[in-house]
Write a protein that holds these residues in place. Structure first.
Motif, PDB file in Angstrom:
ATOM      1  N   ALA A  35      43.453  36.461  -4.649  1.00  7.72           N
ATOM      2  CA  ALA A  35      44.869  37.071  -5.015  1.00  7.72           C
ATOM      3  C   ALA A  35      44.907  37.222  -6.593  1.00  7.72           C
ATOM      4  O   ALA A  35      44.452  36.153  -7.215  1.00  7.72           O
ATOM      5  CB  ALA A  35      45.741  36.009  -4.468  1.00  7.72           C
ATOM      6  N   ALA A  36      45.204  38.334  -7.018  1.00 12.72           N
ATOM      7  CA  ALA A  36      45.469  38.662  -8.369  1.00 12.72           C
ATOM      8  C   ALA A  36      46.815  38.004  -8.797  1.00 12.72           C
ATOM      9  O   ALA A  36      47.780  38.165  -8.072  1.00 12.72           O
ATOM     10  CB  ALA A  36      45.427  40.117  -8.608  1.00 12.72           C
ATOM     11  N   PRO A  37      46.683  37.346  -9.715  1.00 15.59           N
ATOM     12  CA  PRO A  37      47.956  36.722 -10.134  1.00 15.59           C
ATOM     13  C   PRO A  37      48.766  37.404 -10.426  1.00 15.59           C
ATOM     14  O   PRO A  37      48.631  38.652 -11.046  1.00 15.59           O
ATOM     15  CB  PRO A  37      47.537  35.791 -11.308  1.00 15.59           C
ATOM     16  CG  PRO A  37      46.059  35.586 -11.426  1.00 15.59           C
ATOM     17  CD  PRO A  37      45.518  37.073 -10.505  1.00 15.59           C
ATOM     18  N   GLY A  38      50.251  37.255 -10.068  1.00 13.15           N
ATOM     19  CA  GLY A  38      51.372  38.005 -10.260  1.00 13.15           C
ATOM     20  C   GLY A  38      51.441  39.118  -9.315  1.00 13.15           C
ATOM     21  O   GLY A  38      52.396  40.038  -9.722  1.00 13.15           O
ATOM     22  N   THR A  39      50.650  39.518  -8.425  1.00 15.43           N
ATOM     23  CA  THR A  39      50.909  40.441  -7.378  1.00 15.43           C
ATOM     24  C   THR A  39      51.164  40.265  -6.098  1.00 15.43           C
ATOM     25  O   THR A  39      50.948  38.967  -5.631  1.00 15.43           O
ATOM     26  CB  THR A  39      49.165  41.294  -7.541  1.00 15.43           C
ATOM     27  OG1 THR A  39      48.430  40.443  -6.984  1.00 15.43           O
ATOM     28  CG2 THR A  39      48.912  41.610  -8.793  1.00 15.43           C
ATOM     29  N   VAL A  40      51.622  41.139  -5.274  1.00 15.56           N
ATOM     30  CA  VAL A  40      52.027  40.864  -3.862  1.00 15.56           C
ATOM     31  C   VAL A  40      50.874  41.622  -3.260  1.00 15.56           C
ATOM     32  O   VAL A  40      50.870  43.080  -3.424  1.00 15.56           O
ATOM     33  CB  VAL A  40      53.279  41.154  -3.538  1.00 15.56           C
ATOM     34  CG1 VAL A  40      53.603  41.154  -2.291  1.00 15.56           C
ATOM     35  CG2 VAL A  40      54.292  40.242  -4.384  1.00 15.56           C
ATOM     36  N   LEU A  70      35.737  40.661 -11.808  1.00 10.71           N
ATOM     37  CA  LEU A  70      36.885  41.576 -12.153  1.00 10.71           C
ATOM     38  C   LEU A  70      38.348  40.307 -12.086  1.00 10.71           C
ATOM     39  O   LEU A  70      38.355  39.434 -11.188  1.00 10.71           O
ATOM     40  CB  LEU A  70      37.349  42.489 -11.108  1.00 10.71           C
ATOM     41  CG  LEU A  70      35.903  43.529 -11.074  1.00 10.71           C
ATOM     42  CD1 LEU A  70      36.457  44.591  -9.694  1.00 10.71           C
ATOM     43  CD2 LEU A  70      35.614  44.098 -12.140  1.00 10.71           C
ATOM     44  N   SER A  71      39.157  40.653 -12.754  1.00  5.72           N
ATOM     45  CA  SER A  71      40.413  39.679 -12.882  1.00  5.72           C
ATOM     46  C   SER A  71      40.971  39.844 -11.545  1.00  5.72           C
ATOM     47  O   SER A  71      41.537  38.585 -10.997  1.00  5.72           O
ATOM     48  CB  SER A  71      41.307  39.933 -13.929  1.00  5.72           C
ATOM     49  OG  SER A  71      41.683  41.521 -13.972  1.00  5.72           O
ATOM     50  N   SER A  72      40.952  40.797 -10.859  1.00  2.00           N
ATOM     51  CA  SER A  72      41.607  40.978  -9.451  1.00  2.00           C
ATOM     52  C   SER A  72      40.882  40.115  -8.491  1.00  2.00           C
ATOM     53  O   SER A  72      41.302  39.834  -7.193  1.00  2.00           O
ATOM     54  CB  SER A  72      41.852  42.284  -9.080  1.00  2.00           C
ATOM     55  OG  SER A  72      40.636  43.246  -9.071  1.00  2.00           O
ATOM     56  N   TYR A  73      39.525  39.767  -8.707  1.00  2.00           N
ATOM     57  CA  TYR A  73      38.881  39.097  -7.829  1.00  2.00           C
ATOM     58  C   TYR A  73      38.735  37.666  -8.422  1.00  2.00           C
ATOM     59  O   TYR A  73      37.821  36.671  -7.782  1.00  2.00           O
ATOM     60  CB  TYR A  73      37.376  39.649  -7.906  1.00  2.00           C
ATOM     61  CG  TYR A  73      37.443  40.681  -6.560  1.00  2.00           C
ATOM     62  CD1 TYR A  73      37.019  40.404  -5.256  1.00  2.00           C
ATOM     63  CD2 TYR A  73      37.768  41.780  -7.016  1.00  2.00           C
ATOM     64  CE1 TYR A  73      36.839  41.385  -4.569  1.00  2.00           C
ATOM     65  CE2 TYR A  73      37.834  42.850  -5.948  1.00  2.00           C
ATOM     66  CZ  TYR A  73      37.295  42.604  -4.700  1.00  2.00           C
ATOM     67  OH  TYR A  73      37.228  43.668  -3.787  1.00  2.00           O
ATOM     68  N   GLY A  74      39.281  37.225  -9.611  1.00  2.00           N
ATOM     69  CA  GLY A  74      39.558  35.909  -9.924  1.00  2.00           C
ATOM     70  C   GLY A  74      38.910  35.352 -11.250  1.00  2.00           C
ATOM     71  O   GLY A  74      38.918  34.310 -11.626  1.00  2.00           O
ATOM     72  N   ALA A  75      38.269  36.565 -12.041  1.00  2.00           N
ATOM     73  CA  ALA A  75      37.733  36.058 -13.467  1.00  2.00           C
ATOM     74  C   ALA A  75      38.852  35.723 -14.239  1.00  2.00           C
ATOM     75  O   ALA A  75      39.744  36.331 -14.365  1.00  2.00           O
ATOM     76  CB  ALA A  75      36.904  37.346 -13.965  1.00  2.00           C
ATOM     77  N   PRO A  76      38.816  34.553 -14.704  1.00  2.00           N
ATOM     78  CA  PRO A  76      39.840  33.960 -15.609  1.00  2.00           C
ATOM     79  C   PRO A  76      39.939  34.666 -16.893  1.00  2.00           C
ATOM     80  O   PRO A  76      40.906  34.434 -17.932  1.00  2.00           O
ATOM     81  CB  PRO A  76      39.655  32.386 -15.538  1.00  2.00           C
ATOM     82  CG  PRO A  76      38.184  32.127 -15.274  1.00  2.00           C
ATOM     83  CD  PRO A  76      37.852  33.215 -14.333  1.00  2.00           C
ATOM     84  N   HIS A  77      38.646  34.944 -17.584  1.00  2.00           N
ATOM     85  CA  HIS A  77      38.403  35.173 -18.743  1.00  2.00           C
ATOM     86  C   HIS A  77      37.944  36.734 -19.123  1.00  2.00           C
ATOM     87  O   HIS A  77      37.874  37.195 -20.167  1.00  2.00           O
ATOM     88  CB  HIS A  77      37.204  34.445 -19.525  1.00  2.00           C
ATOM     89  CG  HIS A  77      35.884  34.682 -18.668  1.00  2.00           C
ATOM     90  ND1 HIS A  77      35.862  34.246 -17.420  1.00  2.00           N
ATOM     91  CD2 HIS A  77      34.778  35.333 -18.993  1.00  2.00           C
ATOM     92  CE1 HIS A  77      34.658  34.450 -16.884  1.00  2.00           C
ATOM     93  NE2 HIS A  77      34.085  35.092 -17.918  1.00  2.00           N
ATOM     94  N   ASN A  82      42.142  48.471 -15.460  1.00  2.00           N
ATOM     95  CA  ASN A  82      42.142  49.613 -14.462  1.00  2.00           C
ATOM     96  C   ASN A  82      41.627  49.463 -13.255  1.00  2.00           C
ATOM     97  O   ASN A  82      42.009  50.166 -12.188  1.00  2.00           O
ATOM     98  CB  ASN A  82      41.270  50.645 -15.354  1.00  2.00           C
ATOM     99  CG  ASN A  82      41.824  50.839 -16.887  1.00  2.00           C
ATOM    100  OD1 ASN A  82      42.642  51.721 -17.006  1.00  2.00           O
ATOM    101  ND2 ASN A  82      41.299  50.404 -17.956  1.00  2.00           N
ATOM    102  N   LEU A  83      40.726  48.593 -13.105  1.00  2.00           N
ATOM    103  CA  LEU A  83      40.202  48.266 -11.675  1.00  2.00           C
ATOM    104  C   LEU A  83      41.110  47.524 -10.979  1.00  2.00           C
ATOM    105  O   LEU A  83      41.361  47.741  -9.554  1.00  2.00           O
ATOM    106  CB  LEU A  83      38.856  47.452 -11.769  1.00  2.00           C
ATOM    107  CG  LEU A  83      37.671  48.409 -12.367  1.00  2.00           C
ATOM    108  CD1 LEU A  83      36.501  47.793 -12.695  1.00  2.00           C
ATOM    109  CD2 LEU A  83      37.256  49.399 -11.084  1.00  2.00           C
ATOM    110  N   ASP A  84      42.032  46.595 -11.465  1.00  2.00           N
ATOM    111  CA  ASP A  84      42.906  45.831 -10.838  1.00  2.00           C
ATOM    112  C   ASP A  84      43.975  46.886 -10.329  1.00  2.00           C
ATOM    113  O   ASP A  84      44.410  46.888  -9.338  1.00  2.00           O
ATOM    114  CB  ASP A  84      43.664  44.954 -11.950  1.00  2.00           C
ATOM    115  CG  ASP A  84      42.752  43.801 -12.200  1.00  2.00           C
ATOM    116  OD1 ASP A  84      41.366  43.938 -11.673  1.00  2.00           O
ATOM    117  OD2 ASP A  84      42.810  43.288 -13.269  1.00  2.00           O
TER     118      ASP A  84
END
Length: 477
Positions: A35-40, A70-77, A82-84
């Motif tokens: 889950a991407a933080p802050g998204t539904v 990718l941040s949408s796949y969990g990378a914290p850093h 754009n991919l998100d």
């Protein structure tokens, strides 16, 4: 889908849920990658009843990009806005796999829709010399779509054989601009053998007076942007955009000093210079991934400006699992391994005309499925003499049909074997022991269930061996 997987999907995504609900359903360790933080995000559901003309296809590959990079796949850093955004506008797949654990065989599986071991070139892991390649007589995604009226181009990394016998223009792509080998230095364009490896069609740019010595990712982005803006005379088009980012050497845009040092080593005869085993860092890798994200964003911006975004299917994935500096948590293993970290890859599909955004799919899929899917969507038929090993997902994605029936995803590399059926994965690594993992409960592949499920283990081992028996044997070393 297995009953176990179905229950997981209902538990975690029984309605419209946010990141906190996902974390509660899947467990704290698993939540960031789902889950991407802050998204539904919504569970996947097709939008049947819509009609659209055959889409343009923009198929983008990153190179050695890890599943959670990718941040949408969990990378914290790592920040990949754009991919998100692309994921929010389409479908993000959590259980998508490459066709193999290294780049050449995965590209074979994507271009042919078949297991890499069905062709001699696919047995090279990866291709390292001129002895093998993708047979020009073998049908490909490009040749079949071209026969159905598509314009076709490949921009970027080919790595499916070398001239004079093999090239994209011999295998269905009308246009090619890029490199033939598995890696190149980002500024000089020198490849693993020290050769200048930037081609326009089958002509090496280094043979002319002009060489483009800018940072390679900038050049590919510029070329791809020009292609999607171009008037194609009313024909739909297929563009395979194969970035080399973030593959080693660990050189970001602006690192001319580091580039010069690697070039010096290449020219001095150091065969390991491009592998860059003495360089790189998490910070440098992060810079390269974020540059890839910006580059994809620029191409997507050009697509929007062309007025064709609505009717273009955009696909993004990696060619295999991550390398030294990738963020793969919670998966085990990296590139070259058939553990999850070597073959599970970030995968996003967007087609505004036919697919609603903000969706997540947990269906197990792999590279040959996308070949079958794109051929069906593009109105092209597979060649009867070369049956596909993938399953078309067009009905699932576009018409609201049930996902593919429970099936077996198969992988083979020298010294390792793997097969997934539903949530269960059979794996034999370099140590030679057969292992069994329940991926729904243990994506990290740490709880070996072989001892308490011997019958299932035997079934999956037999299934793997049946498929393996259909494939070409590895040549003796």
């Amino acid at each position: 889908m297995s009953s176990h997987a179905s229950n997981l999907s209902r538990r975690a995504f029984g309605g419209v849920v946010g990141a906190s609900a996902t974390a509660a359903a899947l467990g704290a360790a698993a939540a960031p990658a789902d889950a991407a933080p802050g998204t539904v995000e919504r569970p996947f559901r097709a939008a049947p009843g819509r009609t659209a003309k055959r889409p343009n296809i923009l198929f983008i590959l990153g190179d050695d990009l890890g599943w959670a990079d990718l941040s949408s796949y969990g990378a914290p850093h790592i920040k990949t806005p754009n991919l998100d955004r692309l994921a929010r506008q389409g479908v993000r797949f959590t259980d998508a796999y490459s066709g193999s654990a290294t780049c050449s065989p995965t590209r074979f599986s994507l271009y042919t829709g078949r297991y890499p071991g069905r062709t001699a070139g696919g047995l090279a892991e990866p291709i390292a010399d001129r002895s093998v390649g993708l047979d020009p007589n073998h049908p490909t995604l490009a040749s079949l779509l071209r026969g159905a009226g598509y314009a076709t181009a490949l921009i970027g990394k080919w790595h499916c054989g070398y001239l004079p016998d093999y090239s994209p223009t011999k295998s269905g792509w009308e246009e090619f601009f890029g490199n033939f080998g598995g890696a190149l230095e980002y500024y000089s364009k020198l490849g693993l053998g020290g050769e200048y490896d930037l081609y326009e069609g089958d002509v090496r740019e280094g043979d002319a007076e002009y060489k483009d010595l800018r940072y390679y990712t900038r050049i590919l982005t510029e070329r791809a942007s020009e292609y999607v803006r171009r008037d194609h005379g009313g024909h739909p088009w297929l563009l395979n955009l194969n970035f080399t980012t973030p593959h080693w050497p660990w050189i970001a845009d602006g690192d001319e000093k580091q580039s010069a040092e690697i070039v010096r080593r290449i020219k001095s005869g150091d065969p390991r210079a491009l592998f860059h085993t003495d360089g790189g860092s998490v910070e440098k890798y992060t810079e390269m991934v974020q540059d890839l994200d910006r580059s994809v964003g620029q191409v997507l911006k050009a697509l929007t400006e062309s007025g064709r975004e609505h009717d273009t299917l955009v696909f993004f994935a990696s060619d295999n699992g991550g390398e030294r500096f990738s963020y793969n948590w919670p998966l085990s293993g990296n590139k070259t391994s058939l553990q999850e970290g070597g073959i599970r890859v970030p995968t996003i599909v967007r087609w505004p005309a036919r697919i609603d955004g903000g969706q997540v799919s947990h269906e197990p899929v792999f590279s040959p499925d996308w070949t079958a899917t794109l051929l069906e969507i593009g109105g092209a038929r597979p060649a009867p003499a070369y049956p596909l090993d993938g399953t078309s997902l067009a009905g699932y994605l576009l018409r609201g049909e049930a996902p593919p029936a429970e099936r077996e995803l198969f992988w083979r590399v020298r010294g390792e074997r793997a097969l997934r059926r539903g949530d269960w994965k059979y794996y034999r690594g370099q140590g030679g022991a057969d292992q069994l993992f329940d991926l729904a409960a243990d994506r990290r592949e740490q709880a070996d269930r072989a001892a308490d499920r011997p019958k299932l283990l035997a079934e999956l081992r037999s299934a793997w061996e049946r498929t393996d028996g259909e494939l070409l044997p590895y040549p003796e070393r």
